[in-house]
Each structure stands twice: as C-alpha cells, then as structure tokens.
Design a protein around this motif. Sequence first.
Motif, PDB file in Angstrom:
ATOM      1  N   ALA A 149       0.843  -1.206   0.000  1.00  0.00           N
ATOM      2  CA  ALA A 149       0.000   0.000   0.000  1.00  0.00           C
ATOM      3  C   ALA A 149       0.874   1.251   0.000  1.00  0.00           C
ATOM      4  O   ALA A 149       0.653   2.183  -0.787  1.00  0.00           O
ATOM      5  N   ASP A 150       1.876   1.280   0.871  1.00  0.00           N
ATOM      6  CA  ASP A 150       2.757   2.444   0.923  1.00  0.00           C
ATOM      7  C   ASP A 150       3.618   2.546  -0.330  1.00  0.00           C
ATOM      8  O   ASP A 150       3.866   3.650  -0.836  1.00  0.00           O
ATOM      9  N   LEU A 151       4.076   1.410  -0.830  1.00  0.00           N
ATOM     10  CA  LEU A 151       4.902   1.431  -2.037  1.00  0.00           C
ATOM     11  C   LEU A 151       4.104   1.919  -3.240  1.00  0.00           C
ATOM     12  O   LEU A 151       4.599   2.722  -4.046  1.00  0.00           O
ATOM     13  N   ARG A 152       2.877   1.468  -3.340  1.00  0.00           N
ATOM     14  CA  ARG A 152       2.029   1.921  -4.443  1.00  0.00           C
ATOM     15  C   ARG A 152       1.833   3.437  -4.388  1.00  0.00           C
ATOM     16  O   ARG A 152       1.889   4.130  -5.412  1.00  0.00           O
ATOM     17  N   ALA A 153       1.633   3.965  -3.195  1.00  0.00           N
ATOM     18  CA  ALA A 153       1.466   5.411  -3.050  1.00  0.00           C
ATOM     19  C   ALA A 153       2.758   6.146  -3.382  1.00  0.00           C
ATOM     20  O   ALA A 153       2.737   7.206  -4.016  1.00  0.00           O
ATOM     21  N   ASP A 154       3.889   5.589  -2.959  1.00  0.00           N
ATOM     22  CA  ASP A 154       5.168   6.236  -3.219  1.00  0.00           C
ATOM     23  C   ASP A 154       5.480   6.300  -4.710  1.00  0.00           C
ATOM     24  O   ASP A 154       6.001   7.300  -5.210  1.00  0.00           O
ATOM     25  N   LEU A 155       5.121   5.227  -5.433  1.00  0.00           N
ATOM     26  CA  LEU A 155       5.438   5.154  -6.858  1.00  0.00           C
ATOM     27  C   LEU A 155       4.351   5.769  -7.743  1.00  0.00           C
ATOM     28  O   LEU A 155       4.593   6.009  -8.928  1.00  0.00           O
ATOM     29  N   GLY A 156       3.180   5.989  -7.181  1.00  0.00           N
ATOM     30  CA  GLY A 156       2.083   6.460  -8.006  1.00  0.00           C
ATOM     31  C   GLY A 156       1.532   5.392  -8.928  1.00  0.00           C
ATOM     32  O   GLY A 156       0.947   5.705  -9.970  1.00  0.00           O
ATOM     33  N   VAL A 157       1.700   4.121  -8.539  1.00  0.00           N
ATOM     34  CA  VAL A 157       1.237   3.008  -9.360  1.00  0.00           C
ATOM     35  C   VAL A 157      -0.253   2.809  -9.147  1.00  0.00           C
ATOM     36  O   VAL A 157      -0.728   2.761  -8.010  1.00  0.00           O
ATOM     37  N   ARG A 158      -1.014   2.661 -10.215  1.00  0.00           N
ATOM     38  CA  ARG A 158      -2.449   2.468 -10.106  1.00  0.00           C
ATOM     39  C   ARG A 158      -2.859   1.039 -10.444  1.00  0.00           C
ATOM     40  O   ARG A 158      -3.799   0.506  -9.869  1.00  0.00           O
ATOM     41  N   ASP A 159      -2.163   0.411 -11.373  1.00  0.00           N
ATOM     42  CA  ASP A 159      -2.490  -0.957 -11.765  1.00  0.00           C
ATOM     43  C   ASP A 159      -1.627  -1.938 -10.963  1.00  0.00           C
ATOM     44  O   ASP A 159      -0.438  -1.698 -10.753  1.00  0.00           O
ATOM     45  N   ASP A 160      -2.230  -3.047 -10.530  1.00  0.00           N
ATOM     46  CA  ASP A 160      -1.512  -4.007  -9.697  1.00  0.00           C
ATOM     47  C   ASP A 160      -0.259  -4.543 -10.382  1.00  0.00           C
ATOM     48  O   ASP A 160       0.772  -4.759  -9.733  1.00  0.00           O
ATOM     49  N   ALA A 161      -0.326  -4.744 -11.686  1.00  0.00           N
ATOM     50  CA  ALA A 161       0.829  -5.273 -12.401  1.00  0.00           C
ATOM     51  C   ALA A 161       2.016  -4.317 -12.360  1.00  0.00           C
ATOM     52  O   ALA A 161       3.150  -4.732 -12.602  1.00  0.00           O
ATOM     53  N   GLY A 162       1.760  -3.057 -12.040  1.00  0.00           N
ATOM     54  CA  GLY A 162       2.852  -2.096 -11.963  1.00  0.00           C
ATOM     55  C   GLY A 162       3.839  -2.384 -10.844  1.00  0.00           C
ATOM     56  O   GLY A 162       4.938  -1.818 -10.832  1.00  0.00           O
ATOM     57  N   LEU A 163       3.471  -3.258  -9.907  1.00  0.00           N
ATOM     58  CA  LEU A 163       4.375  -3.616  -8.814  1.00  0.00           C
ATOM     59  C   LEU A 163       5.138  -4.915  -9.076  1.00  0.00           C
ATOM     60  O   LEU A 163       5.949  -5.327  -8.237  1.00  0.00           O
TER      61      LEU A 163
END
Length: 276
Positions: A149-163
């Motif tokens: 959750a924090d990593l997604r916010a830090d990267l601005g990733v919206r799609d799950d595959a982006g991680l």
Amino acid sequence: MTAHPLTWLYAPGDRPSVVAKALVAGADVVVIDLEDAVAPDRKGYAREATAELLRTPQPVPVHVRVNALSGPWGRSDLAALTTAPGLSGLRLPKVSSPADVVRVARRAVSAHGGTLPLYALLETALGIERAHAVARAHPSLRGIAIGEADLRADLGVRDDAGLDWCRSRVVVAARAAGLAPPTQSVHPDTRDLDGLRASCLRGRSLGFLGRAAIHPRQLPVIERAYLPTEEEIEQAETVLKAAAAHQGAQALPDGTFVDAAVVTAAHRTLALARRD
C-alpha cells in the motif's frame, strides 16, 4: 512455528479482543500491529496492552509490527516489548537502508538472550532499490517483504501489475541473501476471496511463499493457494522415483525433462506439502 509459515494474520494492538480471536484463528503466525492500524492517540494503550499479553507465552508465534525508529514511538515499542517471553519476532516498517535494521538489532535482545528474529518491510522506492543490502544487513534478519500500500502510493502506481518488477526484485534479493522467500503483502478486500486466490496464485508464480492476512476468512484461501496441488505432488514423486532409478539427466514418458534442478524443485514441493 512450522518450517514454512504460510499465513501471517495481522491484528490491531489497541483492540485486545481482536488479538485474542486472531490467536485462535488458525494462522501460522499472528502479527500484532502497533503501526498503521493504530491511531496516534492510541499508540500508548496499544503498546501497554501488547506488552501485558506477551508477558506469557502464546499458543502460536506472535510477532509485533513496531513503529519506525525514526518516529516518536518506535524506541518506546522496543523498550516495552523486546524482552517479553511471548514475543517471537519483530516486523520493521518503512525500512530503507541496512542501518535501519542494525539500529533495531542493537536494541532487540530477547527474553532468552540473543537478538529477536527481525523482518524488514520495504515500502518505498529507496527500500526496493536497496533490497539486497537490507537483506544482508544483520544475522538476525530472517526475512524481507513488501508493504504494497505504501509502495504503491510512493510510486504512483495504479495498476496491480505495476508492482511486479518490485515484487520480483525482492524475491531475488531474498534468495541472493540466503533468506526464505518473501511473503506476499495483504489483499485489502476481505470479502473478495476469488480475487485473493487469483492474487495468491500470481504471487506463488513470482516466487513468494505465503501471505499476510487481515481477516481470518482469508487464511484457508491463502493456505490452499500456496500448498502444492495433488497433481503437483504426484509429479514431484514421479520425478524423484525416476531420479532414484537412473542417475543423470533423463526424459520421463510424458516428455518431462529431469535434471538436478528439477529434482531440487521436486524435493521442495514435497517438503512444502508435508509442511516441514
């Protein structure tokens, strides 16, 4: 604790009744959360309630996710908890460098002597970039994982595959450092069990082993997804029988090529099926 914990159930430290239910929910490990799940004005109460609980051994291994040492509560968490007889490990949030792990390791002396097992959560771009260095930071570090959750916010990733690149980076870093495979981050929708299963199967294909949960109903889904299927067990047994009968590389009647790497994978499959 089983040799291969598959389920890690989080419970908020300021809700003792929820923690009590988590302890008998069937998880391999219960993680009492003093960090994100607890409001700032409840931090002191959560710490005191957790310390009281862990004065005695618990029926399952209990880890505590403490607050970061860089903030106002982390040092107090460590001072109150590290010598508790019921504490089995610490989960460290917002780790971005080996120094973060070392600072905790110097303070985390258990009730039985020695340093408590530590688990680092990588939740920023910098933490992911330094994953291997973090994984080798201290002998007491037993695992690394992603806080998505924090990593997604830090990267601005919206799609799950982006991680997915970050996930693979952490899997490789753990293996290169000689640590156990990472556990997957939580699936935030506690009612979406089909989505949880699909996500677990995806995580397993990437090299994760087990998953954190935030509700007991998620536990059997995670366990079933990560345990080998009957077909996988049968295939592993076939591989090992063939390897025992004939040394060296060979092809099975179904066309499966068997060499040392395939034999190693078969042993791993059966060990996981036995939970040893």
